[in-house]
Design a protein around this motif. Structure first.
Motif, PDB file in Angstrom:
ATOM      1  N   VAL A   1     -13.860  10.062  -3.669  1.00  0.00           N
ATOM      2  CA  VAL A   1     -12.478  10.428  -3.956  1.00  0.00           C
ATOM      3  C   VAL A   1     -12.521  11.347  -5.162  1.00  0.00           C
ATOM      4  N   GLU A   2     -12.093  12.585  -4.961  1.00  0.00           N
ATOM      5  CA  GLU A   2     -12.196  13.586  -6.017  1.00  0.00           C
ATOM      6  C   GLU A   2     -10.808  14.005  -6.473  1.00  0.00           C
ATOM      7  N   SER A   3     -10.617  13.989  -7.785  1.00  0.00           N
ATOM      8  CA  SER A   3      -9.380  14.507  -8.372  1.00  0.00           C
ATOM      9  C   SER A   3      -9.780  15.583  -9.374  1.00  0.00           C
ATOM     10  N   ARG A   4      -8.797  16.154 -10.023  1.00  0.00           N
ATOM     11  CA  ARG A   4      -9.100  17.197 -11.016  1.00  0.00           C
ATOM     12  C   ARG A   4      -9.903  16.642 -12.193  1.00  0.00           C
ATOM     13  N   GLU A   5      -9.633  15.385 -12.529  1.00  0.00           N
ATOM     14  CA  GLU A   5     -10.246  14.795 -13.708  1.00  0.00           C
ATOM     15  C   GLU A   5     -11.611  14.164 -13.461  1.00  0.00           C
ATOM     16  N   HIS A   6     -11.795  13.578 -12.292  1.00  0.00           N
ATOM     17  CA  HIS A   6     -13.051  12.857 -12.086  1.00  0.00           C
ATOM     18  C   HIS A   6     -13.405  12.724 -10.606  1.00  0.00           C
ATOM     19  N   LEU A   7     -14.603  12.245 -10.405  1.00  0.00           N
ATOM     20  CA  LEU A   7     -15.126  11.967  -9.073  1.00  0.00           C
ATOM     21  C   LEU A   7     -15.389  10.471  -9.021  1.00  0.00           C
ATOM     22  N   GLN A   8     -14.817   9.814  -8.030  1.00  0.00           N
ATOM     23  CA  GLN A   8     -14.934   8.363  -7.929  1.00  0.00           C
ATOM     24  C   GLN A   8     -15.566   8.016  -6.588  1.00  0.00           C
ATOM     25  N   PHE A   9     -16.435   7.032  -6.600  1.00  0.00           N
ATOM     26  CA  PHE A   9     -17.043   6.571  -5.363  1.00  0.00           C
ATOM     27  C   PHE A   9     -16.115   5.565  -4.719  1.00  0.00           C
ATOM     28  N   GLY A  10     -15.383   6.021  -3.727  1.00  0.00           N
ATOM     29  CA  GLY A  10     -14.558   5.133  -2.938  1.00  0.00           C
ATOM     30  C   GLY A  10     -13.523   4.351  -3.702  1.00  0.00           C
ATOM     31  N   ILE A  11     -12.826   3.541  -2.951  1.00  0.00           N
ATOM     32  CA  ILE A  11     -11.778   2.706  -3.511  1.00  0.00           C
ATOM     33  C   ILE A  11     -12.054   1.272  -3.072  1.00  0.00           C
ATOM     34  N   SER A  12     -11.903   0.361  -3.984  1.00  0.00           N
ATOM     35  CA  SER A  12     -12.059  -1.054  -3.671  1.00  0.00           C
ATOM     36  C   SER A  12     -10.688  -1.636  -3.346  1.00  0.00           C
ATOM     37  N   LYS A  13     -10.619  -2.379  -2.241  1.00  0.00           N
ATOM     38  CA  LYS A  13      -9.354  -3.004  -1.843  1.00  0.00           C
ATOM     39  C   LYS A  13      -9.601  -4.485  -1.583  1.00  0.00           C
ATOM     40  N   PRO A  14      -8.685  -5.338  -2.041  1.00  0.00           N
ATOM     41  CA  PRO A  14      -8.864  -6.768  -1.787  1.00  0.00           C
ATOM     42  C   PRO A  14      -8.683  -7.087  -0.300  1.00  0.00           C
ATOM     43  N   LEU A  15      -9.424  -8.049   0.172  1.00  0.00           N
ATOM     44  CA  LEU A  15      -9.275  -8.528   1.545  1.00  0.00           C
ATOM     45  C   LEU A  15      -8.512  -9.852   1.469  1.00  0.00           C
ATOM     46  N   ASP A  16      -7.273  -9.711   1.008  1.00  0.00           N
ATOM     47  CA  ASP A  16      -6.423 -10.872   0.790  1.00  0.00           C
ATOM     48  C   ASP A  16      -5.549 -11.134   2.013  1.00  0.00           C
ATOM     49  N   ASP A  17      -4.653 -12.126   1.911  1.00  0.00           N
ATOM     50  CA  ASP A  17      -3.810 -12.495   3.048  1.00  0.00           C
ATOM     51  C   ASP A  17      -2.903 -11.354   3.490  1.00  0.00           C
ATOM     52  N   VAL A  18      -2.415 -10.572   2.549  1.00  0.00           N
ATOM     53  CA  VAL A  18      -1.544  -9.440   2.894  1.00  0.00           C
ATOM     54  C   VAL A  18      -2.311  -8.438   3.752  1.00  0.00           C
ATOM     55  N   ARG A  19      -3.526  -8.152   3.339  1.00  0.00           N
ATOM     56  CA  ARG A  19      -4.331  -7.194   4.091  1.00  0.00           C
ATOM     57  C   ARG A  19      -4.724  -7.757   5.454  1.00  0.00           C
ATOM     58  N   LEU A  20      -5.012  -9.045   5.519  1.00  0.00           N
ATOM     59  CA  LEU A  20      -5.346  -9.658   6.802  1.00  0.00           C
ATOM     60  C   LEU A  20      -4.160  -9.593   7.761  1.00  0.00           C
ATOM     61  N   ARG A  21      -2.960  -9.816   7.251  1.00  0.00           N
ATOM     62  CA  ARG A  21      -1.766  -9.702   8.106  1.00  0.00           C
ATOM     63  C   ARG A  21      -1.605  -8.266   8.610  1.00  0.00           C
ATOM     64  N   SER A  22      -1.914  -7.289   7.752  1.00  0.00           N
ATOM     65  CA  SER A  22      -1.809  -5.892   8.195  1.00  0.00           C
ATOM     66  C   SER A  22      -2.865  -5.585   9.263  1.00  0.00           C
ATOM     67  N   MET A  23      -4.016  -6.239   9.206  1.00  0.00           N
ATOM     68  CA  MET A  23      -5.032  -6.061  10.238  1.00  0.00           C
ATOM     69  C   MET A  23      -4.566  -6.645  11.564  1.00  0.00           C
ATOM     70  N   VAL A  24      -3.899  -7.795  11.512  1.00  0.00           N
ATOM     71  CA  VAL A  24      -3.349  -8.405  12.733  1.00  0.00           C
ATOM     72  C   VAL A  24      -2.310  -7.469  13.346  1.00  0.00           C
ATOM     73  N   GLU A  25      -1.439  -6.907  12.504  1.00  0.00           N
ATOM     74  CA  GLU A  25      -0.428  -5.963  13.000  1.00  0.00           C
ATOM     75  C   GLU A  25      -1.081  -4.707  13.585  1.00  0.00           C
ATOM     76  N   ALA A  26      -2.137  -4.226  12.949  1.00  0.00           N
ATOM     77  CA  ALA A  26      -2.850  -3.045  13.448  1.00  0.00           C
ATOM     78  C   ALA A  26      -3.485  -3.335  14.803  1.00  0.00           C
ATOM     79  N   ALA A  27      -4.024  -4.542  14.983  1.00  0.00           N
ATOM     80  CA  ALA A  27      -4.611  -4.914  16.276  1.00  0.00           C
ATOM     81  C   ALA A  27      -3.535  -4.936  17.358  1.00  0.00           C
ATOM     82  N   LYS A  28      -2.346  -5.430  17.011  1.00  0.00           N
ATOM     83  CA  LYS A  28      -1.225  -5.410  17.972  1.00  0.00           C
ATOM     84  C   LYS A  28      -0.856  -3.975  18.328  1.00  0.00           C
ATOM     85  N   GLU A  29      -0.820  -3.099  17.328  1.00  0.00           N
ATOM     86  CA  GLU A  29      -0.497  -1.692  17.572  1.00  0.00           C
ATOM     87  C   GLU A  29      -1.549  -1.047  18.478  1.00  0.00           C
TER      88      GLU A  29
END
Length: 192
Positions: free
Chosen positions: A140-168
């Motif tokens: 992930v590159e911005s004007r100020e810095h270069l970052q290796f990826g983004i970390s995202k929690p695999l919490d209940d909210v994200r799991l629910r979004s995965m269930v919704e994505a599977a339905k889609e």
């Protein structure tokens, strides 16, 4: 002669694999659920992508093996969908069908981003072997810095979004199947 001092990389600490293995049974159900959701997303996406072979077959007015050869010869999903969209522009005379196909492709493209997210990441676990985060493998590159990826929690909210994505993805699959006979009928009726 100048002596060069080697730069040591900042490696994370080595996991305590024995402690993780001992603690893993307590988190097995959640880990199994997470892995099932990831597997479902990837398999559903692959099935949806493969259905576009039939769309290509209809638009090219050819048989399935020939359409599969064209499909497989194009080595990216984007190239395959670009070809389908270009063929649709010249072959489809019904704006409603063209719009329906475009909407399905747009929905599929949104699901591709999610599939890529889970297919191209590192899974971070805690000391008990619980999958807690995903670490993107993209830069992930911005004007100020270069970052290796983004970390995202695999919490209940994200799991629910995965269930919704599977339905889609299931809905996309049904939408493609519903559109196929309409495309075929339309192109048969416009043949000279």
């Amino acid at each position: 002669m100048m002596q060069v001092t080697p730069v040591l990389s900042q490696l994370p600490p080595r996991p305590d694999f024995e402690a993780m293995a001992a603690a893993a049974p307590a988190s097995a159900d959640r880990r199994t659920m997470i892995l099932s959701l990831i597997g479902n997303l990837i398999v559903s996406w692959s099935n949806n992508e493969s259905l576009f072979i039939y769309v290509l077959m209809i638009l090219l007015d050819t048989d399935q093996p020939s359409a599969a050869i064209v499909f497989a010869t194009l080595n990216t999903t984007r190239a395959r969908l670009d070809l389908i969209q270009r063929l649709a522009k010249i072959r489809l005379k019904d704006p409603k069908l063209d719009k329906a196909l475009s909407k399905l492709i747009d929905r599929f493209n949104r699901s591709t981003a999610l599939r890529n997210e889970f297919n191209h990441c590192m899974y971070i676990t805690d000391e008990s072997g619980q999958i807690t985060h995903t670490q993107s493998m993209r830069l992930v590159e911005s004007r100020e810095h270069l970052q290796f990826g983004i970390s995202k929690p695999l919490d209940d909210v994200r799991l629910r979004s995965m269930v919704e994505a599977a339905k889609e993805m299931s809905n996309i699959n049904r939408g493609i199947w519903d559109l196929l006979p309409q495309l075929q009928l339309h192109l048969q009726s416009t043949r000279p």
